[in-house]
Design a protein around this motif. Sequence first.
Motif, PDB file in Angstrom:
ATOM      1  N   ASN A   1       0.792  -1.233   0.000  1.00 32.69           N
ATOM      2  CA  ASN A   1       0.000   0.000   0.000  1.00 32.69           C
ATOM      3  C   ASN A   1       0.825   1.285   0.000  1.00 32.69           C
ATOM      4  O   ASN A   1       0.304   2.340   0.327  1.00 32.69           O
ATOM      5  CB  ASN A   1      -1.004   0.018   1.161  1.00 32.69           C
TER       6      ASN A   1
ATOM      7  N   ALA B   1      -2.205  -8.673 -10.793  1.00 34.24           N
ATOM      8  CA  ALA B   1      -3.483  -8.211 -10.214  1.00 34.24           C
ATOM      9  C   ALA B   1      -3.302  -7.523  -8.866  1.00 34.24           C
ATOM     10  O   ALA B   1      -4.110  -6.691  -8.483  1.00 34.24           O
ATOM     11  CB  ALA B   1      -4.440  -9.386 -10.077  1.00 34.24           C
ATOM     12  N   ASN B   2      -2.235  -7.850  -8.140  1.00 31.46           N
ATOM     13  CA  ASN B   2      -2.032  -7.250  -6.820  1.00 31.46           C
ATOM     14  C   ASN B   2      -1.316  -5.898  -6.879  1.00 31.46           C
ATOM     15  O   ASN B   2      -1.003  -5.320  -5.851  1.00 31.46           O
ATOM     16  CB  ASN B   2      -1.275  -8.211  -5.898  1.00 31.46           C
ATOM     17  N   ILE B   3      -1.075  -5.386  -8.091  1.00 30.40           N
ATOM     18  CA  ILE B   3      -0.455  -4.059  -8.256  1.00 30.40           C
ATOM     19  C   ILE B   3      -1.459  -3.144  -8.950  1.00 30.40           C
ATOM     20  O   ILE B   3      -2.047  -3.505  -9.969  1.00 30.40           O
ATOM     21  CB  ILE B   3       0.847  -4.146  -9.078  1.00 30.40           C
ATOM     22  N   ASN B   4      -1.657  -1.962  -8.374  1.00 29.83           N
ATOM     23  CA  ASN B   4      -2.556  -0.968  -8.966  1.00 29.83           C
ATOM     24  C   ASN B   4      -1.733   0.081  -9.701  1.00 29.83           C
ATOM     25  O   ASN B   4      -0.707   0.528  -9.198  1.00 29.83           O
ATOM     26  CB  ASN B   4      -3.386  -0.273  -7.883  1.00 29.83           C
ATOM     27  N   ILE B   5      -2.228   0.484 -10.854  1.00 27.04           N
ATOM     28  CA  ILE B   5      -1.587   1.575 -11.594  1.00 27.04           C
ATOM     29  C   ILE B   5      -2.195   2.874 -11.077  1.00 27.04           C
ATOM     30  O   ILE B   5      -3.347   3.192 -11.366  1.00 27.04           O
ATOM     31  CB  ILE B   5      -1.822   1.436 -13.118  1.00 27.04           C
ATOM     32  N   VAL B   6      -1.416   3.626 -10.290  1.00 31.12           N
ATOM     33  CA  VAL B   6      -1.887   4.896  -9.747  1.00 31.12           C
ATOM     34  C   VAL B   6      -1.879   5.948 -10.839  1.00 31.12           C
ATOM     35  O   VAL B   6      -2.838   6.683 -11.040  1.00 31.12           O
ATOM     36  CB  VAL B   6      -1.021   5.341  -8.538  1.00 31.12           C
TER      37      VAL B   6
ATOM     38  N   LYS C   1      -5.071   2.827 -20.611  1.00 31.21           N
ATOM     39  CA  LYS C   1      -5.086   1.892 -19.486  1.00 31.21           C
ATOM     40  C   LYS C   1      -6.418   1.175 -19.454  1.00 31.21           C
ATOM     41  O   LYS C   1      -7.473   1.797 -19.534  1.00 31.21           O
ATOM     42  CB  LYS C   1      -4.842   2.669 -18.199  1.00 31.21           C
TER      43      LYS C   1
ATOM     44  N   PHE D   1      -7.890  -1.956 -17.027  1.00 29.85           N
ATOM     45  CA  PHE D   1      -7.599  -2.808 -15.871  1.00 29.85           C
ATOM     46  C   PHE D   1      -6.125  -2.652 -15.504  1.00 29.85           C
ATOM     47  O   PHE D   1      -5.683  -1.554 -15.246  1.00 29.85           O
ATOM     48  CB  PHE D   1      -7.992  -4.267 -16.139  1.00 29.85           C
ATOM     49  N   ASN D   2      -5.345  -3.724 -15.537  1.00 31.35           N
ATOM     50  CA  ASN D   2      -3.923  -3.646 -15.190  1.00 31.35           C
ATOM     51  C   ASN D   2      -3.027  -3.773 -16.425  1.00 31.35           C
ATOM     52  O   ASN D   2      -1.896  -4.247 -16.339  1.00 31.35           O
ATOM     53  CB  ASN D   2      -3.553  -4.719 -14.154  1.00 31.35           C
TER      54      ASN D   2
ATOM     55  N   LEU E   1       3.011   3.199  -9.272  1.00 33.11           N
ATOM     56  CA  LEU E   1       2.277   1.976  -8.924  1.00 33.11           C
ATOM     57  C   LEU E   1       2.123   1.833  -7.417  1.00 33.11           C
ATOM     58  O   LEU E   1       2.853   2.426  -6.635  1.00 33.11           O
ATOM     59  CB  LEU E   1       3.033   0.761  -9.466  1.00 33.11           C
ATOM     60  N   LYS E   2       1.166   0.983  -7.015  1.00 37.19           N
ATOM     61  CA  LYS E   2       0.987   0.688  -5.589  1.00 37.19           C
ATOM     62  C   LYS E   2       0.570  -0.770  -5.444  1.00 37.19           C
ATOM     63  O   LYS E   2      -0.232  -1.268  -6.206  1.00 37.19           O
ATOM     64  CB  LYS E   2      -0.084   1.612  -5.007  1.00 37.19           C
TER      65      LYS E   2
END
Length: 193
Positions: free
Chosen positions: A128, A156-161, A169, A171-172, A192-193
């Motif tokens: 996070n 999937a466990n990484i979000n593109i901030v 963009k 999804f991922n 990323l987060k």
Amino acid sequence: TASSKSTLTELLPNEETDYTITITNPTDFEITSIKFSQDFSPFNLREVKGCSVNGNSLEWQGSLKPKYDRICSAKISADKQGTYTLTGNLSYFNGYETEKKTIASATIKVLPRQLKIIKNFDSYTEINHPFYLNLSLQNINSKEKLEGSLTYEFPANINIVKSPSEFTKEFNVAKRNLVLEANSILNFSFYLK
């Protein structure tokens, strides 16, 4: 006599060119016991005509009537960069003895890979907490531009901030078309987060 030629003398990795060897009998009598061989390492051979393939070599044996030619051709490509001199060997019976000759060589330069990629990200990351993924793409070819598309698929466990503005963009997955002129560099970062 024998000669060889390559349509292209400078190749990108895995680019194909036509390579031709011509064995000629310029005399007024038949030449017998002709043996030709040429090693093509580290090149790959494809669509060979007029000769047989033995491993990575082209070979032919036979005789030629007066004023006749034997043409051997192939499509060749190489993955490893470097400058290569391709030389063949020819022997034949000249009526008195077996004569050996070296076929005039052809030099082919295989260029280095055209695209250089440098990727780095923050060495310390936590769950996070945002971090940067920095990328640099360089077209190292001094003569030709590079065109294509670029797709990054993040787990999937990484979000593109935040993604670079040129990327779309979904999804991922981040995508963009790109054109890199000769000797140009493109730098961009994902947050990323």
